[in-house]
Scaffold this active site. Structure first.
Site, PDB file in Angstrom:
ATOM      1  N   LEU A  37     -48.311  37.372  -3.709  1.00 51.42           N
ATOM      2  CA  LEU A  37     -47.100  36.297  -4.022  1.00 51.42           C
ATOM      3  C   LEU A  37     -46.872  36.418  -5.510  1.00 51.42           C
ATOM      4  O   LEU A  37     -48.052  36.123  -5.990  1.00 51.42           O
ATOM      5  CB  LEU A  37     -47.515  34.987  -3.423  1.00 51.42           C
ATOM      6  CG  LEU A  37     -47.814  34.814  -1.976  1.00 51.42           C
ATOM      7  CD1 LEU A  37     -49.130  35.428  -1.489  1.00 51.42           C
ATOM      8  CD2 LEU A  37     -47.755  33.316  -1.868  1.00 51.42           C
ATOM      9  N   GLY A  55     -49.432  32.084  -8.119  1.00 42.15           N
ATOM     10  CA  GLY A  55     -49.503  33.654  -8.157  1.00 42.15           C
ATOM     11  C   GLY A  55     -50.959  34.036  -7.386  1.00 42.15           C
ATOM     12  O   GLY A  55     -51.806  33.432  -7.702  1.00 42.15           O
ATOM     13  N   SER A  56     -50.862  34.799  -6.346  1.00 40.97           N
ATOM     14  CA  SER A  56     -51.823  35.083  -5.305  1.00 40.97           C
ATOM     15  C   SER A  56     -51.821  36.046  -4.289  1.00 40.97           C
ATOM     16  O   SER A  56     -51.018  36.643  -4.347  1.00 40.97           O
ATOM     17  CB  SER A  56     -52.088  33.700  -4.599  1.00 40.97           C
ATOM     18  OG  SER A  56     -51.191  33.116  -3.970  1.00 40.97           O
ATOM     19  N   ARG A  57     -52.725  36.051  -3.310  1.00 44.74           N
ATOM     20  CA  ARG A  57     -52.528  37.061  -2.186  1.00 44.74           C
ATOM     21  C   ARG A  57     -53.031  36.342  -1.046  1.00 44.74           C
ATOM     22  O   ARG A  57     -53.749  35.503  -0.988  1.00 44.74           O
ATOM     23  CB  ARG A  57     -53.473  38.092  -2.435  1.00 44.74           C
ATOM     24  CG  ARG A  57     -53.455  39.221  -1.378  1.00 44.74           C
ATOM     25  CD  ARG A  57     -54.485  40.427  -1.758  1.00 44.74           C
ATOM     26  NE  ARG A  57     -54.806  41.357  -0.821  1.00 44.74           N
ATOM     27  CZ  ARG A  57     -54.298  42.564  -0.938  1.00 44.74           C
ATOM     28  NH1 ARG A  57     -53.365  43.162  -2.078  1.00 44.74           N
ATOM     29  NH2 ARG A  57     -54.562  43.399   0.264  1.00 44.74           N
TER      30      ARG A  57
END
Length: 262
Positions: free
Chosen positions: A138, A228-230
């Site tokens: 993301l 922001g990430s996964r």
């Protein structure tokens, strides 16, 4: 509000006076209010993430005030800077409606973003056999609300502190802060799935609104990762047909990742 509260406060370290007090402790106790008794339930109807309203107000209000103030000065053209930052904050915490597909056997994406990994696993302990790991990255421009990939019951939650490497770094899956969510379908063959919220370089806030034993519907919102990430999904391989490819952009709750045979 105390009289209308249901469930137990056991495990909660603070006094719970209304539903807002459960923000950080909902999965540590059984206290809750039904929708009819929740005076803050209207927040679900606004097009912004309920878990991001605090940041939206704390960051957005000063930016809006700065933009208005600059508009009436000789350097009015500087209004663009706070206005652009305000637009980015509002854009990040948006919560657009999603039409969730209802066909049997479907697994939908748990996150918005770019599909960066589809890896077969010979065996996964929680799944109980061969599995497929799917990773979604993301960016700060994606919607960051996570949604349940299918109808299932929450079996287990496990939080792991860790580093904050860039979510595109393969090592981030192993060492970054993450929340592991184990689920099990409530109908035969009772498949088990795993969803992991993994923090990234900028993201430092994992939000999960689930508690063990809770049923979630396919596409239901259950949390978010801020900035922001996964998100990682691990599915049983047996009977699964995937219809996505690495590099594809997905929308949570709407786009189908795979399907199980009847």
């Amino acid at each position: 509000m105390g009289e209308k509260r249901r469930g137990s406060l056991e495990g909660c370290p603070i006094e719970v006076l209304d539903p807002r007090d459960l923000k950080y402790f909902r999965n540590q106790c059984d206290a809750h209010w039904i929708d009819a008794d929740d005076p803050f339930h209207w927040r679900e109807a606004i097009p912004f993430a309920r878990w991001g309203l605090c940041e939206l107000l704390l960051i957005g209000t000063p930016l809006l005030a700065a933009a208005i103030a600059l508009a009436f000065t000789p350097v009015w053209y500087l209004t663009a800077l706070p206005a652009v930052l305000l637009a980015l904050v509002v854009w990040f915490f948006r919560d657009p409606p999603r039409r969730v597909p209802q066909d049997a056997g479907l697994v939908v994406s748990p996150a918005d973003g770019k599909l960066v990994e589809i890896t077969p696993l010979a065996h996964h302990d929680f799944i109980g056999g061969p599995a497929v790991r799917i990773g979604i990255f993301l960016t700060i421009f994606n919607v960051h609300i996570n949604r349940s990939p299918c109808r299932a019951r929450v079996v287990r939650l496990h939080y792991s502190p860790g580093k904050f490497l860039n979510a595109l770094d393969p090592e981030s899956v192993l060492v970054n802060e993450n929340l592991w969510i184990g689920m099990e379908e409530d109908e035969p063959p009772y498949r088990r799935i795993v969803c992991r919220q993994i923090s990234g370089l900028i993201a430092r806030r994992i939000v999960c609104d689930l508690r063990p034993g809770q049923m979630v519907e396919r596409g239901e919102k259950f949390g978010m990762i801020k900035f922001g990430s996964r998100t990682e999904l691990i599915l049983p391989a047996e009977g699964l047909t995937t219809n996505v490819t690495v590099g594809q952009w997905l929308n949570a709750g709407r786009d189908v990742i795979g399907k199980y045979a009847a």
